[in-house]
Design an enzyme around this catalytic site. Sequence first.
Site, mmCIF file in Angstrom:
data_model
loop_
_atom_site.group_PDB
_atom_site.id
_atom_site.type_symbol
_atom_site.label_atom_id
_atom_site.label_comp_id
_atom_site.label_asym_id
_atom_site.label_seq_id
_atom_site.Cartn_x
_atom_site.Cartn_y
_atom_site.Cartn_z
ATOM 1 C CB CYS A 1 -0.987 -0.036 1.157
ATOM 2 S SG CYS A 1 -2.392 1.081 0.933
ATOM 3 C CG HIS B 1 -3.665 -3.520 3.597
ATOM 4 N ND1 HIS B 1 -2.506 -3.087 4.191
ATOM 5 C CD2 HIS B 1 -4.224 -2.421 3.007
ATOM 6 C CE1 HIS B 1 -2.365 -1.786 3.984
ATOM 7 N NE2 HIS B 1 -3.392 -1.355 3.265
#
Length: 507
Positions: A332, A444
Amino acid sequence: MAKFIMLQGTSSHVGKSILAAALCRIFKQDQWKVAPFKAQNMALNSYVTQDGGEMGRAQVVQAEAAGVEPSVEMNPVLLKPTGNASSQVILMGRPVGVMSAKEYHAGYSLQALDTVKQSLKSLSDQYEVLVIEGAGSPAEVNLKANDIVNMRVAKLAQAPVLLIADIDRGGALASVVGTLELLDPAERDMVKGIVINKFRGDLELLRPALDFLENKTQKPVVGVVPFLDNLGIDDEDSVSLDDKTVVGQRDIEVAVLRTPKISNFTDFEALAHEQDVAVRYVRPGDEIGQPDLVILPGSKNTVEDLVYLRQNGYEQEIRRLAEAGVPVIGICGGYQMLGREIHDPFHTESNLDFIAGMGLLPIVTEFAATKMTHQVCAGCRNHAFLGINYSDDQLQGYEIHMGRTDFVEAVRSAFTIAVRSGQPIQAEDGVVTPDGLVMGTYIHGIFDNDGYRRAVINALRQRKGLTPLEVKENFRDRKEKSYDRLADTVRKSLNMDLIYQIMGAAK
């Protein structure tokens, strides 16, 4: 109408969240339909629900312990600090803006109260028991007028309150007495018991203090919970990283950069529970050293964290390690940092229009005004990272990011997203460099997938001449067992008959 029990603390980080999870599991074991609730949460560790809403990780843990699907009603207000005493405000899973602490507490918080009330009512209609968690301390008199998470919620629900104190940090008795003294009489009456948490030592030696506390406050001590370590349960706040110690020598060492705005560090919990892996968080002032893998984690403020890495010499160290053949993964915000450029035309994260990235991946990121939040199912075919040649079409994870990332040259994607928020899609995610040594992804939770996690670890083992190991760890099963262990310990430590009596519920 549900029965309620509320946990409030004498301060932050006294263990409210983990005790709430324990009670959720205990009530589940006792055949109640139970759910957690926290009106307002401040945390950088968040989660995406099935319908794409964002909520605090602590209530997700509590929902898992309760055996129910997490929903944003369990955490209607989430504050994600962005820096400069401001936070992104998320209401019912969706961002509504960035506000300073003054703007939020003096204006917006009471506007959100109607949403809190609606969520509380909805949950109380659906469940038989609600375990409600407060935030910080109910005795913070400077915040009390605009409180929507402590005593105001207790009054709304007419919920009996257990006051929790952390004896490990010292001053527990004074903090209990002082907290009760600062409450008004009606609020003090709502406190029905005291819990001493994180106790180490001989309980008999503590007994005189407990007797004193009961006589002084006229409140029963409902229990003394021992200090619980290595629970195997997700932590909510990066403060908990201070408690994580580096385990002894293991075959594989993973270094995770602990940046100031680190988020979703739970991405690495599954790695840390592998018996051949040591996960080390590189704190400010630490050297990265010579790990087998370097990970740049997610960030609530990618620009600020990139500046931190640059100014403290970590960017140069990461580039040197990458050039020397040490594998690097960015997740991310970390993925964005590894690229060539980051643009912020709307000043989503900073006052900068542009900042150069580390240049390890051929990508350019532009921050957008809207946030992407999705649960995803992804796959990989002949996954090239570390040359592991791994294939899987059922990798589970989630996305939370504000940026759109474009490839500036032909690349090999890390993963292909097949399902996003329940809808079929074919979307390429991430990059693996041609040499297989640097990877970035927006997904994630990728290491929560047992087969993929072991494939990466085994590739690191083979680079060191070590024999690959079979998949032994089922991360989700481990968490379920951890919830049961937690519940067993807490049940033995608390007077559950008294708690049921306080709640007005029959077992």
